[in-house]
Write a protein that holds these residues in place. Structure first.
Motif, short mmCIF file in Angstrom:
data_model
loop_
_atom_site.label_atom_id
_atom_site.label_comp_id
_atom_site.label_asym_id
_atom_site.label_seq_id
_atom_site.Cartn_x
_atom_site.Cartn_y
_atom_site.Cartn_z
N LEU A 89 27.68 0.10 9.59
CA LEU A 89 26.94 0.57 10.86
C LEU A 89 27.73 0.21 12.15
O LEU A 89 27.78 0.73 13.15
N LEU A 90 28.05 -1.20 11.96
CA LEU A 90 28.65 -1.87 13.13
C LEU A 90 30.30 -1.87 13.28
O LEU A 90 30.79 -2.04 14.47
N LEU A 91 30.93 -1.94 12.23
CA LEU A 91 32.33 -2.18 12.42
C LEU A 91 33.40 -1.16 11.77
O LEU A 91 34.21 -0.70 12.56
N ALA A 92 33.19 -0.41 10.59
CA ALA A 92 34.20 0.35 9.93
C ALA A 92 34.56 1.47 10.61
O ALA A 92 35.55 1.81 10.72
N PRO A 93 33.50 2.25 11.08
CA PRO A 93 33.96 3.67 11.99
C PRO A 93 34.71 3.37 13.13
O PRO A 93 35.41 3.97 13.46
N TYR A 94 34.30 2.27 14.09
CA TYR A 94 35.00 1.81 15.10
C TYR A 94 36.30 1.37 14.97
O TYR A 94 37.27 1.82 15.75
N LEU A 95 36.67 0.53 13.71
CA LEU A 95 37.87 -0.02 13.61
C LEU A 95 38.91 1.10 13.26
O LEU A 95 40.01 1.08 13.68
N ARG A 96 38.17 2.18 12.42
CA ARG A 96 38.93 3.10 11.81
C ARG A 96 39.64 4.09 13.13
O ARG A 96 40.43 4.70 13.33
N LYS A 97 38.51 4.26 14.25
CA LYS A 97 38.77 4.96 15.45
C LYS A 97 39.80 4.39 16.22
O LYS A 97 40.70 5.05 16.83
N PHE A 98 40.11 3.14 16.03
CA PHE A 98 41.04 2.48 16.88
C PHE A 98 42.49 2.93 16.46
O PHE A 98 43.35 2.86 17.10
N GLY A 99 42.56 2.83 14.93
CA GLY A 99 43.78 3.74 14.60
C GLY A 99 44.96 2.56 14.07
O GLY A 99 45.98 3.00 14.06
N LYS A 100 44.70 1.46 13.89
CA LYS A 100 45.72 0.53 13.66
C LYS A 100 45.69 0.14 12.30
O LYS A 100 44.77 0.62 11.41
N TYR A 101 46.50 -0.91 11.90
CA TYR A 101 46.70 -1.28 10.47
C TYR A 101 46.01 -2.28 9.95
O TYR A 101 45.31 -2.49 8.78
N THR A 102 45.54 -3.27 10.81
CA THR A 102 45.26 -4.53 10.33
C THR A 102 43.98 -4.92 11.48
O THR A 102 44.02 -4.63 12.70
N VAL A 103 43.33 -5.85 10.98
CA VAL A 103 42.20 -6.57 11.67
C VAL A 103 42.74 -7.25 12.92
O VAL A 103 42.37 -7.33 13.99
N SER A 104 43.88 -8.10 12.75
CA SER A 104 44.59 -8.93 13.66
C SER A 104 45.37 -7.93 14.67
O SER A 104 45.15 -8.49 15.79
N GLU A 105 45.58 -6.81 14.53
CA GLU A 105 46.20 -5.99 15.27
C GLU A 105 45.10 -5.45 16.37
O GLU A 105 45.40 -5.31 17.51
N PHE A 106 44.01 -5.27 15.81
CA PHE A 106 42.95 -4.54 16.77
C PHE A 106 42.36 -5.90 17.74
O PHE A 106 42.34 -5.62 18.86
N ILE A 107 42.44 -7.06 17.08
CA ILE A 107 41.94 -8.33 17.79
C ILE A 107 42.95 -8.45 18.97
O ILE A 107 42.81 -8.54 20.30
N GLY A 108 44.36 -8.42 18.66
CA GLY A 108 45.41 -8.55 19.55
C GLY A 108 45.55 -7.70 20.58
O GLY A 108 45.47 -7.94 21.89
N ASP A 109 45.30 -6.49 20.26
CA ASP A 109 45.35 -5.19 21.26
C ASP A 109 44.04 -5.50 22.42
O ASP A 109 44.02 -4.91 23.54
N ARG A 110 42.85 -5.54 21.55
CA ARG A 110 41.61 -5.29 22.21
C ARG A 110 41.62 -6.52 23.30
O ARG A 110 41.05 -6.39 24.51
#
Length: 594
Positions: A89-110
């Protein structure tokens, strides 16, 4: 054909399948290595996620912990399944929409910060390495028994196998290997459970048999189990004895830890669309439920079978004799497990019988003095062996025992591969390419990923020789670390525009630091035995054990992040716009080219 040969055939055939798939689906690019080219079907991904998730902790260790504790350890089931709801509900679809490869990459960009990305890598490596220790513990138990070698030798053999197929396949190879492993492990878990449920209750569905009547006595199975364990001085199986605060915190730690585990989140980067990420989580829950609904029955029925074997004449009669253990074929499992060093018994009073009871119970101490007993003589029964020994204890056919051997190894190896992939991705993609050497070639990035994976295997194997607990307990520590460090950063990154880079970094460091220190104070610094100041039996803060502290660490993370963010520079407008775009539930953005 003897049992050893049957085990080798089942394990060998399954390994040949896994390695064949890994070679067939070998990653040829970074996109295939990290995210399987983003072409995995939701059902396939759900099955692979289930295998990735149902580790040695779920397959090998969880039922054993439930069996010897009862209701109080049902928090493992509640926490681990509830976490998937949060994830879906809270994480999977939004992280996929962000379109990166890794969790760390999302955190670094966000959080628009290389420092945030590096801190996320550190958090990921700490949590994942702790998790791998639990998997390697399970690998050692499984290989040790079914190759009839010591636990240490089994661990070293298992490490070599993990290296062989995880290093070369990447996410693409691991995904299809995990689908095969799921099929093997779910068959290996449910088929013996069906046999045993039929033996004890006449019901072929273990989850229903758990609440049915015992065939021999006609009384409800759980009522019979409660009575037997109480007669031996143990706590009633179905009653709540643990501290409620600790149990709630432990369940919460497992839930939010599940939603923050990088190796699970990475699986949702492999599907084509945002909607597929939700469907993947839904299918994963279905596949996981098949095992998790069976686990309580496996634990209860195994505990009843063990007690019956140790007291074949009833709890008021004579205990099993040493002669019977040595000469009766039904007790051969005790001799084979004794070789691993994970099972032991001793005739302390020399009466020719092995008394199994709770020698710490005052009533049993009085009874023991009256009968001339000198303590519990089943001196060691490692909780991690119960599921693997269960078919032997129930005297099931040799092929079932061989199937369980293959299933136990599939569970441990599938999750180990996923975790190692998360670690290698963090090191090569986020640390080396993202911070140290942005100009590194694709070939060099793949090489560094595989070297990082090999180093992680070596470290986890070394620490797995002296783990800080049973497999599921060690894994619970990893969940606490993920809950305290990664989950809050992801939640705030998706749902709060107020959290800036400084707040996110401060929160992650505070959450990870306080949780890691609390764990080390109870489990030993760097998990080195004898260096702890407290124990989970006598914890530092009231009744809060080290496995339950992740929820408090998460609260610290949230609090520090919001306080620091409120005292520092506001989040830039373009980042606020980015957060808004990620939360709009339409289509997935194109994957970033790397």
């Amino acid at each position: 054909m003897d049992q050893f040969t049957i085990n080798l055939l089942f394990v060998g055939a399954s390994f040949a399948l896994y390695i064949g798939i890994a070679i067939w689906a070998r990653a040829g690019s970074t996109s295939e290595f990290y995210a399987a080219g983003r072409g995995i079907h939701p059902v396939t991904n759900g099955m692979a996620t289930a295998a990735d998730w149902m580790s040695a902790a779920s397959f090998i260790s969880m039922a054993g912990l439930i069996a010897f504790t009862g209701y109080d350890n049902s928090s493992f089931l509640m926490g681990w399944t509830g976490g998937y709801v949060l994830l879906a509900l809270l994480l999977a679809p939004y992280l996929r929409k962000f379109g990166k490869y890794t969790v760390s990459e999302f955190i670094g960009d966000r959080f628009y910060s290389p420092t945030a990305r590096i801190v996320a890598v550190i958090c990921l490596i700490v949590a994942s390495t702790t998790y791998v220790i639990g998997q390697m513990t399970g690998v050692g138990v499984a290989f040790g028994r079914f190759l009839e070698v010591s636990n240490t030798a089994g661990l070293l053999i298992g490490a070599c196998v993990v290296f062989a197929y995880a290093v070369f396949g990447g996410m693409k190879g691991v995904t299809y290997t995990q689908v095969a492993q799921y099929v093997v492990l779910i068959m290996a878990y449910t088929i013996p459970a069906i046999f045993i449920s039929l033996q004890l209750t006449g019901n072929p569905i273990p989850a229903l048999g758990l609440f049915g009547d015992h065939v021999a006595s006609g009384e409800p199975l759980l009522q019979k189990l409660d009575a037997i364990v109480a007669e031996l001085g143990f706590k009633e199986y179905t009653a709540h004895h643990a501290d409620t605060l600790n149990m709630v915190l432990f369940t919460l730690s497992l839930m939010i830890g599940t939603a923050g585990l990088p190796h699970v989140i990475m699986r949702f980067f492999t599907v084509p669309r945002v909607a597929d990420a939700r469907w993947s989580a839904g299918w994963a829950l279905v596949f996981i439920a098949l095992l998790y609904l069976t686990a309580p029955a496996v634990g209860a029925m195994a505990r009843l079978n063990i007690t019956d074997m140790m007291w074949p004449n009833g709890t008021n009669g004579e205990a099993v004799s040493v002669e019977q253990i040595e000469n009766d074929a039904r007790y051969d499992w005790m001799a084979t497990w004794e070789k691993t060093g994970l099972l032991a018994w001793e005739d302390k009073n020399g009466d020719g019988h092995i008394q199994y009871y709770n020698d710490k119970n005052e009533d049993m101490q009085a009874k023991a003095a009256e009968k001339g007993w000198e303590g519990n003589e089943l001196t060691k029964f490692n909780r991690d062996i119960l599921v693997l020994a269960n078919p032997e204890i129930a005297n099931l056919p040799g092929w079932v025992i061989g199937l369980v051997a293959a299933g136990g190894l599939a569970a441990a190896l599938s999750t180990a591969a996923g975790l190692l992939l998360a670690i290698s991705s963090a090191v090569s993609h986020d640390l080396i390419k993202g911070s140290i050497n942005p100009q590194i070639s694709e070939k060099g990035e793949l090489l560094s990923a595989r070297i990082a994976m090999a180093v992680a295997i070596a470290v986890a194997t070394y620490l797995g020789l002296n783990p800080p607990g049973f497999a599921a307990q060690t894994v619970a520590l990893a969940f606490g670390l993920a809950a305290a460090s990664i989950f809050p950063a992801l939640m705030m990154g998706i749902f709060s525009k107020k959290i800036n880079n400084t707040g996110a970094v401060a929160g992650m460091l505070a959450g990870l630091g306080v949780t890691l220190i609390y764990i080390f104070l109870h489990k030993g610094w760097l998990f080195i035995p004898g260096t702890n100041s407290f124990t989970d039996a006598d914890p530092l803060l009231g009744t809060i054990k080290s496995t339950s502290f992740g929820a408090i660490g998460a609260a610290v993370n949230f609090a520090v992040a919001y306080i620091v963010a409120g005292m520092t520079k506001e989040t830039p407008q373009e980042i606020k716009d980015l957060v808004e775009s990620v939360r709009i539930p339409r289509g997935a953005g194109a994957a970033q080219d790397h």
